[in-house]
Design a protein around this motif. Structure first.
Motif, PDB file in Angstrom:
ATOM      1  N   TYR A  24       1.212  -1.124  -0.195  1.00 55.16           N
ATOM      2  CA  TYR A  24       0.142   0.431  -0.109  1.00 55.16           C
ATOM      3  C   TYR A  24       0.737   1.463   0.147  1.00 55.16           C
ATOM      4  N   SER A  25       0.666   2.069  -1.097  1.00 53.07           N
ATOM      5  CA  SER A  25       1.190   3.816  -0.989  1.00 53.07           C
ATOM      6  C   SER A  25       0.098   4.560  -0.403  1.00 53.07           C
ATOM      7  N   GLY A  26       1.014   4.809   1.108  1.00 53.89           N
ATOM      8  CA  GLY A  26      -0.086   6.778   1.050  1.00 53.89           C
ATOM      9  C   GLY A  26       0.544   7.815   0.456  1.00 53.89           C
ATOM     10  N   ARG A  29       4.000   8.282   2.283  1.00 57.04           N
ATOM     11  CA  ARG A  29       4.914   6.629   3.630  1.00 57.04           C
ATOM     12  C   ARG A  29       4.320   5.192   2.996  1.00 57.04           C
ATOM     13  N   LEU A  48       7.720  -0.146   6.588  1.00 53.83           N
ATOM     14  CA  LEU A  48       7.086   1.301   6.666  1.00 53.83           C
ATOM     15  C   LEU A  48       8.369   1.659   6.066  1.00 53.83           C
ATOM     16  N   HIS A  90       4.637  -0.927  18.325  1.00 51.31           N
ATOM     17  CA  HIS A  90       5.050  -1.473  16.877  1.00 51.31           C
ATOM     18  C   HIS A  90       6.805  -1.636  16.555  1.00 51.31           C
ATOM     19  N   ARG A 108       6.315  -4.438  13.936  1.00 50.67           N
ATOM     20  CA  ARG A 108       4.889  -5.599  14.014  1.00 50.67           C
ATOM     21  C   ARG A 108       3.710  -5.401  13.668  1.00 50.67           C
ATOM     22  N   LEU A 110      -0.257  -5.338  13.066  1.00 45.90           N
ATOM     23  CA  LEU A 110      -1.200  -4.736  13.533  1.00 45.90           C
ATOM     24  C   LEU A 110      -2.768  -4.854  13.367  1.00 45.90           C
ATOM     25  N   MET A 112      -5.007  -2.328  13.490  1.00 46.01           N
ATOM     26  CA  MET A 112      -4.829  -0.956  13.211  1.00 46.01           C
ATOM     27  C   MET A 112      -6.529  -1.247  13.623  1.00 46.01           C
ATOM     28  N   ASP A 232       2.356   3.411  13.547  1.00 42.66           N
ATOM     29  CA  ASP A 232       3.005   4.124  12.303  1.00 42.66           C
ATOM     30  C   ASP A 232       4.681   5.197  13.496  1.00 42.66           C
TER      31      ASP A 232
END
Ligand code: Q0Z
Length: 308
Positions: A24-26, A29, A48, A90, A108, A110, A112, A232
């Motif tokens: 995934y890309s934001g 990030r 990340l 994390h 880790r 998680l 979310m 994050d």
């Protein structure tokens, strides 16, 4: 029209990282998942990656800001340490592929929580709008006479929804958060988010930076205990409003620590850009890129007291 747009989409994405696949890309990030030699995804880990991308006025800027991803990654890691007595985090390792060394963290994976955890120590932005309309923010009654930039009597938890990329997050009422998370987790998220901002300001304000507000993300501890884990990034200029303390003057919008050179140039006649035109902004000139890079590094060095 509220999507983030750019004239030049990053052509280097997803990165070709040996042993990882893109998830995934934001905006700024990217997430990758580790895969083993059989191509099996590790369900417990994520990589990340902080890019050097920068957004301003809801547009992605070109070119990128050198070292931005590394500065923010190191700043988050430093804060995780400073906060470790308040909340687990994390982070697993900074041993990452060479192409993203210094700007990626193995974490880790998680479950979310579907709430953006925001706390505000100073009044501005959406909090200010809500205060002007109702005299309260997220159900918390505030004193009269507060203005843009006023310090709040104590930090207020102002959660929002997590909107998909390109859409804007919406305020959530305490009842909505409790319906989403349950009463206990909601209370813990509020307590921790405010405690993180208090600790952040205790540290940063001594070094000339005010943290007006911050957004953090929590996941649930995979041990099933129901405990919250900080995920994050944390207390970076991308997730928080950093203000130079010596320029703090309530009553008008405060200068942004990191993006002020970009905003000033974009809205100056030199850029030739009309923000209301709907057109993509022009490329940032080298001096604006360099000044912006220096502000990110300055934020890191001031907050941590260490050279970048
Ligand atoms: C974070 C995000 C993006 C970077 C998912 N430890 C975690 N476990 C599970 N999920 C996440 C994390 Cl950090 C997670 N995000 C936000 C999006 C790049 C971070 F594209 N999404």
């Amino acid at each position: 029209m509220c999507g983030v747009t750019t004239s030049d989409a990053p052509s280097d994405l997803p990165l070709d990282l040996p042993g990882y696949q893109h998830v995934y890309s934001g905006k700024v990030r990217d997430l990758y998942a580790p895969v083993d030699s059989q191509g099996e995804v590790d369900p417990d880990r994520l990589l990340l990656v902080a890019s050097n991308r920068l957004s301003a006025y809801d547009w992605m800027m070109a070119p990128e800001i050198p070292d931005k991803g590394a500065v923010l990654t190191r700043l988050s890691l430093w804060w995780f340490d400073q906060l470790s007595d308040l909340v687990p985090n994390h982070v697993v390792s900074t041993d990452v592929p060479a192409v993203v060394a210094g700007r990626a963290v193995l974490v880790r994976r998680l479950e979310m929580l579907k709430v953006e955890a925001i706390a505000r120590a100073y009044l501005t932005g959406g909090g200010l709008e809500e205060y002007r309309a109702k005299g309260s923010v997220s159900g918390v009654r505030l004193p009269e006479g507060l203005v843009d930039g006023s310090r709040l009597p104590e930090p207020v938890f102002t959660p929002t929804t997590k909107a998909p990329v390109g859409e804007h997050d919406l305020p959530m009422t305490p009842a909505q958060v409790e319906a989403e998370l349950g009463v206990e987790v909601a209370a813990e998220m509020s307590r921790l988010t405010r405690a993180i901002l208090v600790r952040g300001n205790e540290i940063a304000s001594r070094r000339g930076i005010l943290i007006a507000d911050t957004k953090v993300e929590f996941g649930l501890c995979p041990d099933g205990s129901g405990g919250l884990v900080l995920a994050d990034e944390v207390l970076t200029p991308d997730s928080s409003r950093f203000w130079p303390a010596d320029q703090w003057a309530p009553g008008h919008p405060q200068p942004s620590y990191d993006k002020q050179f970009v905003r000033d140039w974009l809205t100056s006649p030199e850029s030739g850009w009309d923000r209301s035109s709907g057109e993509a902004p022009p490329e940032l000139p080298p001096h604006v890129v360099e000044q912006t890079r220096e502000k990110y590094i300055e934020a890191y060095e001031r907050v941590t007291g260490a050279p970048f």
